[in-house]
Design a protein around this motif. Structure first.
Motif, PDB file in Angstrom:
ATOM      1  N   LYS A   1       0.817  -1.212   0.000  1.00 44.30           N
ATOM      2  CA  LYS A   1       0.000   0.000   0.000  1.00 44.30           C
ATOM      3  C   LYS A   1       0.854   1.266   0.000  1.00 44.30           C
ATOM      4  CE  LYS A   1      -3.824   0.783   2.570  1.00 44.30           C
ATOM      5  NZ  LYS A   1      -4.690   0.574   3.783  1.00 44.30           N
ATOM      6  N   ALA A   2       1.860   1.260   0.860  1.00 47.65           N
ATOM      7  CA  ALA A   2       2.751   2.424   0.956  1.00 47.65           C
ATOM      8  C   ALA A   2       3.494   2.638  -0.356  1.00 47.65           C
ATOM      9  CB  ALA A   2       3.738   2.234   2.106  1.00 47.65           C
ATOM     10  N   GLY A   3       3.988   1.535  -0.948  1.00 47.44           N
ATOM     11  CA  GLY A   3       4.729   1.622  -2.200  1.00 47.44           C
ATOM     12  C   GLY A   3       3.868   2.182  -3.320  1.00 47.44           C
ATOM     13  N   GLU A   4       2.657   1.676  -3.391  1.00 48.38           N
ATOM     14  CA  GLU A   4       1.736   2.096  -4.453  1.00 48.38           C
ATOM     15  C   GLU A   4       1.361   3.577  -4.296  1.00 48.38           C
ATOM     16  OE1 GLU A   4      -0.198   2.204  -7.808  1.00 48.38           O
ATOM     17  OE2 GLU A   4       1.204   0.646  -7.172  1.00 48.38           O
ATOM     18  N   TYR A   5       1.172   3.976  -3.046  1.00 48.31           N
ATOM     19  CA  TYR A   5       0.842   5.368  -2.724  1.00 48.31           C
ATOM     20  C   TYR A   5       1.958   6.300  -3.204  1.00 48.31           C
ATOM     21  CZ  TYR A   5       0.128   9.341   0.520  1.00 48.31           C
ATOM     22  OH  TYR A   5      -0.034  10.569   1.092  1.00 48.31           O
ATOM     23  N   LEU A   6       3.194   5.923  -2.913  1.00 51.41           N
ATOM     24  CA  LEU A   6       4.335   6.729  -3.342  1.00 51.41           C
ATOM     25  C   LEU A   6       4.464   6.732  -4.864  1.00 51.41           C
ATOM     26  CD1 LEU A   6       7.112   5.745  -0.756  1.00 51.41           C
ATOM     27  CD2 LEU A   6       5.739   7.830  -0.831  1.00 51.41           C
ATOM     28  N   ARG A   7       4.316   5.538  -5.438  1.00 52.74           N
ATOM     29  CA  ARG A   7       4.464   5.413  -6.890  1.00 52.74           C
ATOM     30  C   ARG A   7       3.476   6.329  -7.617  1.00 52.74           C
ATOM     31  NH1 ARG A   7       2.660   3.899 -11.159  1.00 52.74           N
ATOM     32  NH2 ARG A   7       0.687   3.183 -10.248  1.00 52.74           N
ATOM     33  N   GLN A   8       2.229   6.244  -7.162  1.00 51.36           N
ATOM     34  CA  GLN A   8       1.176   7.019  -7.802  1.00 51.36           C
ATOM     35  C   GLN A   8       1.401   8.526  -7.635  1.00 51.36           C
ATOM     36  OE1 GLN A   8      -2.514   5.177  -6.692  1.00 51.36           O
ATOM     37  NE2 GLN A   8      -3.681   6.763  -7.761  1.00 51.36           N
ATOM     38  N   GLY A   9       1.708   8.920  -6.404  1.00 45.09           N
ATOM     39  CA  GLY A   9       1.902  10.343  -6.120  1.00 45.09           C
ATOM     40  C   GLY A   9       3.049  10.932  -6.927  1.00 45.09           C
ATOM     41  N   LEU A  10       4.165  10.189  -6.996  1.00 42.26           N
ATOM     42  CA  LEU A  10       5.327  10.696  -7.712  1.00 42.26           C
ATOM     43  C   LEU A  10       5.085  10.688  -9.218  1.00 42.26           C
ATOM     44  CD1 LEU A  10       8.114   9.066  -5.530  1.00 42.26           C
ATOM     45  CD2 LEU A  10       7.684  11.516  -5.784  1.00 42.26           C
ATOM     46  N   ALA A  11       4.327   9.702  -9.681  1.00 45.03           N
ATOM     47  CA  ALA A  11       3.987   9.662 -11.108  1.00 45.03           C
ATOM     48  C   ALA A  11       3.116  10.868 -11.460  1.00 45.03           C
ATOM     49  CB  ALA A  11       3.280   8.354 -11.452  1.00 45.03           C
TER      50      ALA A  11
END
Ligand code: CA
Length: 228
Positions: A11-21
């Motif tokens: 969840k944390a990884g996906e949150y970061l990935r999405q936000g940075l994208a």
């Protein structure tokens, strides 16, 4: 700009990935240290966001291995524990900055941009100065005009935040989430009290005054441009 995230919590990884994208970065996400090391050696990235607690090979081992192989990619590490030893260890191993979980995405983005702006010049200064006020990140020591100032760990955290973001007006809500890990509650005066204590220690006996209150907005630490 290409960012590699190593985070095992989906969840944390996906949150970061999405936000940075969404912030227009090209993002690669891997879930363990070994894959992280491999990805970092395989392709050139502008920044590595590295969780410390990873299964198998932890974040420390990843950064150690990278540096040993001459890879100088800037590293922002994420630590769950607000431990002095962790911060020191990370900075000594050659990390560029760290964030203590939980953090706001806005804060992460600000750190990412700062590191990227700084570029690959390598080692970050281990102390921050504003006028004659100096904060030594490795030794966790503060001096003003060469005189040692004793701070509690919260006061140190507060001052570190203000110094890292010198010249920026920091709202109470940001200070609350960064230094106290709490949501801002306007009924509490914990920040006002801490600011007052900090001001007594770093400003009262010195000139010029560095810590300013911006009414209705927050606090800013900076060297006044001119004192009439
Ligand atoms: Ca983890």
């Amino acid at each position: 700009m290409k960012i590699l995230i190593v985070e095992d919590e989906p969840k944390a990884g996906e949150y970061l990935r999405q936000g940075l994208a969404e912030a227009s970065f090209t993002v690669e996400l891997v879930a363990n240290g070994r894959d992280g090391l491999h990805a970092a050696m395989e392709t050139e990235h502008d920044l590595l966001i590295l969780d410390v607690m990873l299964p198998g090979m932890d974040g420390w081992e990843v950064i150690r291995s990278l540096r040993r192989q001459g890879n100088e990619v800037p590293v922002l590490f994420l630590t769950a524990k607000d431990q002095v030893e962790d911060r020191i260890k990370g900075l000594e191993l050659g990390a560029d900055d760290y964030l203590v979980k939980p953090f706001s995405f806005a804060e992460l983005l600000a750190r990412v941009r700062t590191i990227l702006r700084r570029g690959k010049t390598g080692t970050e200064a281990t102390s921050i100065c504003v006028a004659d006020l100096e904060l030594d990140l490795l030794r966790r020591r503060v001096t003003r005009a060469g005189k040692r100032i004793d701070l509690t760990s919260k006061e140190f955290g507060l001052l570190e935040l203000l110094m890292r973001r010198q010249g920026e007006v920091l709202p109470r809500s940001l200070i609350a989430s960064q230094v106290w890990d709490m949501n801002f509650d306007s009924d509490t005066n914990v920040i006002e009290v801490a600011i007052r204590r900090l001001r007594v220690k770093i400003d009262d006996a010195f000139h010029p005054k560095l810590l300013q209150t911006v009414r209705g907005m927050g606090y800013v630490l900076e060297k006044p441009t001119s004192s009439p």
